[in-house]
Scaffold this motif. Structure first.
Motif, PDB file in Angstrom:
ATOM      1  N   ARG A   1      -7.113  -4.874  -3.613  1.00  0.00           N
ATOM      2  CA  ARG A   1      -8.044  -5.270  -2.559  1.00  0.00           C
ATOM      3  C   ARG A   1      -8.175  -4.143  -1.545  1.00  0.00           C
ATOM      4  O   ARG A   1      -7.338  -3.247  -1.456  1.00  0.00           O
ATOM      5  N   ASP A   2      -9.209  -4.227  -0.729  1.00  0.00           N
ATOM      6  CA  ASP A   2      -9.459  -3.288   0.359  1.00  0.00           C
ATOM      7  C   ASP A   2      -8.674  -3.759   1.575  1.00  0.00           C
ATOM      8  O   ASP A   2      -8.853  -4.887   2.039  1.00  0.00           O
ATOM      9  N   SER A   3      -7.814  -2.902   2.095  1.00  0.00           N
ATOM     10  CA  SER A   3      -6.974  -3.306   3.226  1.00  0.00           C
ATOM     11  C   SER A   3      -7.780  -3.638   4.482  1.00  0.00           C
ATOM     12  O   SER A   3      -7.306  -4.369   5.340  1.00  0.00           O
ATOM     13  N   LYS A   4      -9.003  -3.110   4.596  1.00  0.00           N
ATOM     14  CA  LYS A   4      -9.839  -3.397   5.761  1.00  0.00           C
ATOM     15  C   LYS A   4     -10.434  -4.795   5.703  1.00  0.00           C
ATOM     16  O   LYS A   4     -10.949  -5.301   6.690  1.00  0.00           O
ATOM     17  N   CYS A   5     -10.371  -5.420   4.532  1.00  0.00           N
ATOM     18  CA  CYS A   5     -10.992  -6.735   4.340  1.00  0.00           C
ATOM     19  C   CYS A   5     -10.012  -7.658   3.606  1.00  0.00           C
ATOM     20  O   CYS A   5     -10.234  -8.029   2.449  1.00  0.00           O
TER      21      CYS A   5
ATOM     22  N   SER B   1      -0.374   6.346   2.917  1.00  0.00           N
ATOM     23  CA  SER B   1      -1.546   5.855   3.634  1.00  0.00           C
ATOM     24  C   SER B   1      -1.435   6.188   5.110  1.00  0.00           C
ATOM     25  O   SER B   1      -0.366   6.092   5.702  1.00  0.00           O
TER      26      SER B   1
ATOM     27  N   ASP C   1      -7.717   2.569   5.940  1.00  0.00           N
ATOM     28  CA  ASP C   1      -8.598   2.769   4.787  1.00  0.00           C
ATOM     29  C   ASP C   1      -7.758   2.904   3.521  1.00  0.00           C
ATOM     30  O   ASP C   1      -7.552   4.001   3.009  1.00  0.00           O
ATOM     31  N   CYS C   2      -7.278   1.792   3.017  1.00  0.00           N
ATOM     32  CA  CYS C   2      -6.339   1.823   1.896  1.00  0.00           C
ATOM     33  C   CYS C   2      -6.702   0.771   0.858  1.00  0.00           C
ATOM     34  O   CYS C   2      -7.346  -0.229   1.159  1.00  0.00           O
ATOM     35  N   VAL C   3      -6.238   1.013  -0.333  1.00  0.00           N
ATOM     36  CA  VAL C   3      -6.281   0.007  -1.381  1.00  0.00           C
ATOM     37  C   VAL C   3      -4.882  -0.580  -1.461  1.00  0.00           C
ATOM     38  O   VAL C   3      -3.896   0.150  -1.495  1.00  0.00           O
ATOM     39  N   GLU C   4      -4.805  -1.899  -1.470  1.00  0.00           N
ATOM     40  CA  GLU C   4      -3.507  -2.567  -1.589  1.00  0.00           C
ATOM     41  C   GLU C   4      -3.400  -3.175  -2.979  1.00  0.00           C
ATOM     42  O   GLU C   4      -4.398  -3.502  -3.611  1.00  0.00           O
TER      43      GLU C   4
ATOM     44  N   LYS D   1       0.854  -1.185   0.000  1.00  0.00           N
ATOM     45  CA  LYS D   1       0.000   0.000   0.000  1.00  0.00           C
ATOM     46  C   LYS D   1       0.887   1.231   0.000  1.00  0.00           C
ATOM     47  O   LYS D   1       2.071   1.168   0.337  1.00  0.00           O
TER      48      LYS D   1
END
Length: 65
Positions: free
Chosen positions: A32-36, A12, A17-20, A8
């Motif tokens: 992907r969504d770093s939170k999930c 950040s 709240d990041c896009v990886e 990421k």
């Protein structure tokens, strides 16, 4: 398939709240969504991934503040 680790932006914050992004071998580039981390991964071709990453690296290109 050769996969590397998720990355990421160094810009950040600590809120997660990041896009990886990662290379998905010959398939392309995964996002992907770093939170999930166990959630879905969107995979696009190498050229599309390169263009997207280049666009977000430029200030304001995708409607940034």
């Amino acid at each position: 398939m050769v996969e590397t680790g998720w990355v990421k932006s160094s810009h950040s914050g600590q809120n997660g709240d990041c896009v990886e992004v990662r290379r998905e071998g010959t398939r392309g580039v995964g996002f992907r969504d770093s939170k999930c981390p166990d959630g879905p991964v969107m995979v696009v071709g190498h050229e599309s991934g390169r263009r997207f990453l280049a666009a977000v690296a430029r200030d304001g290109e995708l409607g940034g503040a």
